[in-house]
Design an enzyme around this catalytic site. Structure first.
Site, mmCIF file in Angstrom:
data_model
loop_
_atom_site.group_PDB
_atom_site.id
_atom_site.type_symbol
_atom_site.label_atom_id
_atom_site.label_comp_id
_atom_site.label_asym_id
_atom_site.label_seq_id
_atom_site.Cartn_x
_atom_site.Cartn_y
_atom_site.Cartn_z
ATOM 1 N N ASP A 114 0.860 -1.180 0.000
ATOM 2 C CA ASP A 114 0.000 0.000 0.000
ATOM 3 C C ASP A 114 0.896 1.230 0.000
ATOM 4 O O ASP A 114 1.991 1.206 0.557
ATOM 5 C CB ASP A 114 -0.902 0.010 1.235
ATOM 6 C CG ASP A 114 -2.037 -0.983 1.136
ATOM 7 O OD1 ASP A 114 -2.413 -1.362 0.017
ATOM 8 O OD2 ASP A 114 -2.574 -1.370 2.191
ATOM 9 N N ASP A 132 -6.742 -1.423 -4.895
ATOM 10 C CA ASP A 132 -7.886 -1.084 -4.039
ATOM 11 C C ASP A 132 -8.815 -0.099 -4.745
ATOM 12 O O ASP A 132 -10.042 -0.212 -4.642
ATOM 13 C CB ASP A 132 -7.412 -0.485 -2.717
ATOM 14 C CG ASP A 132 -6.577 -1.441 -1.887
ATOM 15 O OD1 ASP A 132 -6.744 -2.668 -2.042
ATOM 16 O OD2 ASP A 132 -5.748 -0.959 -1.095
#
Length: 155
Positions: A114, A132
């Site tokens: 991330d 995402d």
């Protein structure tokens, strides 16, 4: 399954994986928009908002179930209707590309990369990645499409 979904899905998957490669290799921290958006490398062993952290096998199995469900849903949709709409293909491809991007991270690295950090004043949204974003927008559009189709069938 339609070739166009596979090709777009592969494109979204590659965009996600290339971004993660550069993040791991070159990024420590970068402020993009002061007090709003920054890029930083974070290892996420869970799913959304780091839920289920450390449950590696369960998350992988859950991802595989989601992929099987999507394949079934796509085949059912295209068998029932003869749609040749590029928007539908891109929407399905967004979800496939995102799910595969995070799944490969979990299998290959043991965590998801991330790196997008959004914050405003003292609120920090959980760090996320392009996969995402693909999954979120793909899912929102799928819900929208489903409601739109259901509304047409009711008339």
């Amino acid at each position: 399954m339609k070739k166009r979904i596979i090709l777009f899905g592969l494109l979204f998957f590659l965009i996600d994986q290339i971004s993660k490669f550069f993040v791991i290799k070159y990024l420590d921290f970068l402020t993009v928009i002061p007090n709003f958006l920054s890029l930083t490398f974070v290892k996420n062993t869970g799913v959304a908002f780091s839920m289920l952290s450390g449950n590696w096998l369960f998350i992988i199995l859950l991802s595989l179930v989601i992929i099987c469900f999507l394949i079934y849903f796509v085949k059912k949709e295209y068998l029932m209707s003869k749609k040749n709409n590029i928007f539908y293909d891109i929407v399905y491809a967004l979800v496939f590309g995102g799910v595969f991007g995070n799944l490969i991270d979990r299998i290959y690295r043991g965590f998801v990369v991330d790196f997008i950090s959004v914050h405003f004043l003292n609120y920090y949204f959980p760090v996320f990645n392009l996969a995402d974003i693909f999954i979120t927008f793909g899912t929102i559009f799928l819900i929208f499409i489903t409601f739109k189709e259901d509304k047409k069938q009711l008339k």
